[in-house]
Motif scaffolding. Structure first.
Motif, PDB file in Angstrom:
ATOM      1  N   LEU A 189       0.816  -1.212   0.000  1.00 23.84           N
ATOM      2  CA  LEU A 189       0.000   0.000   0.000  1.00 23.84           C
ATOM      3  C   LEU A 189       0.851   1.263   0.000  1.00 23.84           C
ATOM      4  N   ALA A 190       2.072   1.157   0.468  1.00 23.94           N
ATOM      5  CA  ALA A 190       2.965   2.316   0.478  1.00 23.94           C
ATOM      6  C   ALA A 190       3.566   2.598  -0.895  1.00 23.94           C
ATOM      7  N   SER A 191       3.367   1.708  -1.861  1.00 26.78           N
ATOM      8  CA  SER A 191       3.929   1.907  -3.196  1.00 26.78           C
ATOM      9  C   SER A 191       3.162   3.002  -3.928  1.00 26.78           C
ATOM     10  N   ASP A 192       3.739   3.453  -5.048  1.00 23.67           N
ATOM     11  CA  ASP A 192       3.113   4.522  -5.827  1.00 23.67           C
ATOM     12  C   ASP A 192       2.487   4.001  -7.112  1.00 23.67           C
ATOM     13  N   ALA A 201      -5.756   3.881   5.384  1.00 23.30           N
ATOM     14  CA  ALA A 201      -4.577   3.587   4.567  1.00 23.30           C
ATOM     15  C   ALA A 201      -4.953   3.464   3.095  1.00 23.30           C
ATOM     16  N   VAL A 202      -6.111   2.866   2.830  1.00 19.99           N
ATOM     17  CA  VAL A 202      -6.567   2.732   1.446  1.00 19.99           C
ATOM     18  C   VAL A 202      -6.953   4.097   0.884  1.00 19.99           C
ATOM     19  N   ARG A 262      -4.055   6.545  -0.208  1.00 15.26           N
ATOM     20  CA  ARG A 262      -3.117   6.231  -1.281  1.00 15.26           C
ATOM     21  C   ARG A 262      -3.193   7.275  -2.397  1.00 15.26           C
ATOM     22  N   THR A 308      -6.618   2.146  -6.301  1.00  9.63           N
ATOM     23  CA  THR A 308      -6.762   0.875  -5.593  1.00  9.63           C
ATOM     24  C   THR A 308      -8.024   0.189  -6.084  1.00  9.63           C
TER      25      THR A 308
END
Length: 499
Positions: A339-342, A359-360, A363, A367
């Protein structure tokens, strides 16, 4: 592309058209189209026994006028009037003048003996299933030998959602006028509609702001607001236009690389199946990260495997995370890492159970969530039965609440974008697709389409379409396993591209 419009939009368009036509002109148009389909269903109209189930609304009027047309062609037509004092007067007069007759609402035997039964009990505004006096007639139609043709939609089905709250008519054919209604495309209503025939009666319907390909210039609801469809159902040509095709200069990296973070010591097969779907989804390469590397590489040696954290696996254009991942600390860390990716992320299965809404929503990249009804109920704090009853509302609420595109799996799959707009609906699947691991294949397939450059709505829609079609090809009337679905994806792909 098939588009379905809300009841309010259809009614507004009907009112505008009625104002432009002579009195009763719109009903006669609808009845003419209905009579044509009824004649086709009968094959031979002369001497056929036709029964009309007539309610008090315009659908009952449509049925009566269509019955009059069939009677003039030699059919024996009987109208069962559920509320005789409220039956459409002009339609009833036309039927009687053509030689038709009426029967009491208690005469279920005449329904069972009919060659064709026309369901005109309720219209698109009906709610809550059939009234008690209509239930025996609906049951008799189902038990009888005749073809059942529903007017606009089967009585007892909610036109706006497909919900069936009580008993409803089960039609072999539904003749709908001017536009598809959402309840005809979403289960459980879709399962009651049979084959759906759309009759053009001249309604002025268009879609509003959205992708240029979906616009009809100059159309509005005459109040200054653009008219937007409620649902979209992709067809072969739509999917073919979305599928990524390599160019002469393409290499595996230009075609996109999809990462798969899935599987565990307990569920290594989930990783294998997700990779299987990903390899057939149009991306140029698949990177796998997790504890099932040995199982993956043994089955698919072309996979680029890594035993470390997902962020250490190498550059990808999209991630698939969750199938068979488990719920322990390592699973949580892998999900957090992805989830931390771009890049776009598809979350399925265990990732949905571990999901943190903030967290979702936080982003920066798209997603795509792919829950089944049980997982959707958990995410919404609801119960599965409620999700199944109100699938359209549920997928919209999930997309809004999580700020993500949501693919709600089921006999009809729904895909909703967080920005609103028409919900995509897909019904290419088969009941044989209800088998362990099939969802893992879908995750890999849709994730690969994300990596190949499709946006989340298109990747989910095209993935669901191909997945269902592949299952049909694989099953061909017999049980299948998830690996059979994966193996049939190229067949489905060629089938779609052949048009």
């Amino acid at each position: 592309m098939r588009t379905a419009y809300s009841v309010e939009t259809v009614r507004a368009a009907e009112r505008r058209l009625m104002e432009a036509l002579p009195d009763g002109g719109l009903m006669r148009r609808a009845a003419a189209g209905l009579a044509v389909v009824c004649g086709e269903a009968l094959g031979r109209v002369y001497g056929a026994r036709v029964v009309l189930l007539v309610g008090s609304g315009d659908n009952g009027g449509d049925a009566l006028h269509a019955g009059a047309r069939l009677a003039r062609r030699g059919a024996g037509v009987t109208a069962v009037l559920i509320s005789p004092e409220r039956a459409h007067a002009a339609g009833l007069a036309a039927l009687i003048a053509a030689g038709g007759r009426t029967a009491d609402v208690s005469d279920t035997e005449v329904v069972r003996r009919a060659d064709l039964v026309v369901d005109g009990i309720t219209g698109i505004g009906g709610r809550g299933g059939l009234r008690p006096e209509a239930v025996p007639l609906a049951r008799a139609a189902h038990q009888g030998r005749g073809v059942v043709v529903a007017v606009d939609l089967p009585s007892g089905v909610d036109a706006g959602s497909g919900e069936v709250a009580g008993e409803a008519v089960r039609a072999d054919v539904t003749v709908t006028f001017g536009a598809y209604k959402p309840g005809l495309l979403i289960d459980p209503g879709r399962g009651y509609a049979g084959a759906v025939r759309l009759v053009d009666i001249g309604l002025d319907l268009g879609v509003g702001p959205g992708p240029e390909k979906d616009r009809v210039p100059g159309h509005s609801d005459h109040s200054g607001q653009a008219v937007t469809a409620e649902l979209e159902a992709l067809q072969y040509a739509d999917v073919a236009a979305l599928l990524p095709l390599p160019a002469a200069e393409s290499d595996k990296y230009r075609r996109g690389v999809v990462g798969v973070a899935a599987g565990s010591a307990r569920y290594p097969g989930a990783a294998v199946l997700a990779v299987a779907g990903a390899l057939r989804g149009g991306a140029g390469a698949v990177r796998y990260s997790g504890h099932s590397a040995d199982a993956v590489i043994a089955r698919y040696p072309e996979t680029l495997v890594s035993g470390g954290r997902p962020s250490e696996a190498g550059r990808v254009q999209a991630w698939v995370v969750g199938p068979g991942l488990g719920n322990g600390t390592e699973a949580q860390e892998a999900l957090h890492d992805v989830l931390a990716s771009d890049v776009p992320v598809l979350m399925d299965a265990d990732a949905l159970h571990l999901a943190d809404r903030d967290a979702v929503r936080g982003r920066g990249a798209p997603t795509l969530l792919t829950p089944h009804a049980g997982e959707a109920a958990s995410l919404l704090g609801s119960d599965r039965a409620e999700i199944e009853r109100e699938r359209l509302a549920a997928v919209r609420e999930l997309a809004s609440r999580y700020g993500a595109t949501v693919l709600l799996k089921g006999s009809t799959t729904l895909i909703a974008a967080p920005s609103g707009g028409p919900v995509r609906v897909n019904a290419t699947g088969t009941p044989w697709l209800a088998t362990a691991g099939a969802g893992d294949v879908l995750s890999g397939l849709a994730g690969s389409l994300l990596a190949a450059g499709l946006d989340a709505l298109d990747a989910g829609s095209a993935g669901a379409y191909l997945h269902g079609l592949a299952a049909r090809h694989a099953a061909d009337g017999a049980p299948i396993g998830a690996h059979d679905v994966a193996d049939a994806i190229p067949v489905a792909w060629r089938d779609v591209r052949a048009l």
